[in-house]
Design an enzyme around this catalytic site. Sequence first.
Site, PDB file in Angstrom:
ATOM      1  N   ARG A 147       0.836  -1.200   0.000  1.00 20.56           N
ATOM      2  CA  ARG A 147       0.000   0.000   0.000  1.00 20.56           C
ATOM      3  C   ARG A 147       0.874   1.254   0.000  1.00 20.56           C
ATOM      4  O   ARG A 147       2.042   1.212   0.312  1.00 20.56           O
ATOM      5  CB  ARG A 147      -0.930  -0.012   1.203  1.00 20.56           C
ATOM      6  CG  ARG A 147      -0.210   0.009   2.524  1.00 20.56           C
ATOM      7  CD  ARG A 147      -1.135  -0.327   3.693  1.00 20.56           C
ATOM      8  NE  ARG A 147      -0.449  -0.096   4.960  1.00 20.56           N
ATOM      9  CZ  ARG A 147      -0.571   1.017   5.676  1.00 20.56           C
ATOM     10  NH1 ARG A 147      -1.358   1.981   5.266  1.00 20.56           N
ATOM     11  NH2 ARG A 147       0.101   1.162   6.805  1.00 20.56           N
ATOM     12  N   THR A 148       0.259   2.362  -0.414  1.00 20.28           N
ATOM     13  CA  THR A 148       0.986   3.631  -0.487  1.00 20.28           C
ATOM     14  C   THR A 148       1.201   4.198   0.909  1.00 20.28           C
ATOM     15  O   THR A 148       0.252   4.388   1.663  1.00 20.28           O
ATOM     16  CB  THR A 148       0.188   4.646  -1.323  1.00 20.28           C
ATOM     17  OG1 THR A 148      -0.021   4.119  -2.621  1.00 20.28           O
ATOM     18  CG2 THR A 148       0.954   5.948  -1.436  1.00 20.28           C
ATOM     19  N   LEU A 149       2.457   4.450   1.239  1.00 20.24           N
ATOM     20  CA  LEU A 149       2.768   5.048   2.535  1.00 20.24           C
ATOM     21  C   LEU A 149       3.164   6.506   2.409  1.00 20.24           C
ATOM     22  O   LEU A 149       2.783   7.341   3.212  1.00 20.24           O
ATOM     23  CB  LEU A 149       3.906   4.279   3.205  1.00 20.24           C
ATOM     24  CG  LEU A 149       3.616   2.826   3.545  1.00 20.24           C
ATOM     25  CD1 LEU A 149       4.883   2.145   4.017  1.00 20.24           C
ATOM     26  CD2 LEU A 149       2.532   2.736   4.605  1.00 20.24           C
TER      27      LEU A 149
END
Lengths: 273, 245
Positions: free
Chosen positions: B22-24
């Site tokens: 997932r995008t952090l």
Amino acid sequence: MFRNQYDTDVTTWSPAGRLFQVEYAMEAVKQGSAAIGLRSKTRVVLACVNKSTSELSSHQKKIFKVDDHIGVAIAGLTADGRVLSRYLRNECINYSYTYESPLPIGRLVVQLADKAQVCTQRSWKRPYGVGLLVGGLDESGAHLYYNCPSGNYFEYEAFAIGSRSQAAKTYLERKFETFKDSSRDNLIKDALFALRETLQGEKLTSSVCTIAVVGVGEAFQILNQETVQGLINEFEIVGEELPPADEAAPPEQGSGAESGPSAAEQGAAPMDI
Amino acid sequence: MNVSDSTPAMNNLMGSEADSQRTLYPYVTGTSVVGIKYKDGILLAADMGGSYGSTLRYKTVERLKSVGKHSIIGASGEISDFQEIMRNLDDLILYDNMWDDGNSFGPKEVHNYLTRMMYNRRNKFNPLWNSLVLGGVKNGQKYLGTVSMIGVHYEDNHVATGFGNHLARPLLRDEWHENLTFEEGVKLLEKCMRVLLYRDRSAVNKLQIAKITEEGVTISQPYALKTFWGFSAFKNPTAGAEGSW
């Protein structure tokens, strides 16, 4: 239509290239009580005959609001019609949720037709036994469609389905060219006249019919009984009285099992609606 | 160690292995987009910079794109996520066109679709790291809206993303009015973009202006703004501290 060896399965073709189960499903529509639709450039009127089995029971619901801008009138197996109306409502509300915009009726009827087609090509399913007159709006104005158990759909200026619909169609064929620019009142009047044709001399009162209207700037609504009776009186279209024993019209079905074939159709006589 | 803890079924989003899914944080980012309604339609402005942290790495990033016949979109934030959004929107428009039935998605529909997309991703803790401006005209109706990476969305006569909200919106609140001509609109946007160029460290002096009217979309060729640095305070900056730079 007579029984034959190709009519058991919807997935069996006859040598003449027919799917009999689909045709039998369309028979079910013809046996249901009449439903009529007509449209102008900006408005659609749906009307149907609503007879109850006995004085004690309520009327079968045959007109459904699908969204503010779309409504349907059904003829045939009303249970199938109810289930399909729920599907149509679902599609409309999901589209509205995603796009904040009303689902164009042209797209809805294609989805409905594709759903009906599936049931003509699966051995474990049966075709829906209901015809739907779908009236509603999209960007280009008001439209009326007829969706068939076969999965076909057509757009109409005016149409009638169900028993004795031919009488209504004859009336509509005469008058349809005037519908395009008709006023709201005249459109409803024509719907009532067409409906009266299917009653074959029986008295037209608001207790035997249901009328609904949808238009540009006017959300779909089913007119209430007093309004309809008022319009009937205004248009003076009460037919002659007939003693009830003579009644040849198929009574509405709730969950009853009465099966009286109305017109002289032989062979397949599915349950009365 | 419990075997059940490491099965896919125990996909704990807060675990370190799952983080790669997932995008952090954003990596290559675009800065502000500014949009206004004017007499004939909508004007959007954005520079062509793609920053890599504090490095002004890419200077030919097109952050304004057209969407179908009736809308234009401007994006700030992670550029790769914007590319993903464009892929989705192009598919959406394609399927809409395939109906071939005279109906087409207007800016309102596209804006709401984007809102749903951004909000759903936010709920999965895997956002598209963008702030978007969506503007368009359909049947004479002008529409200008914005969506953020967490799904906050609204419409207004003038919108902006990022630093544009702090530097450009106040200018627009004072100077925007209905019936701006095209020239007035462009001048107003250039005023905003100039302030952003002076004050936003991730701004680059190469911008595009996109215009949409009932007739269609035009995105200008890139150009630069004139700037003025001749302030007396900038002359002899080391006068008060010899030897410094």
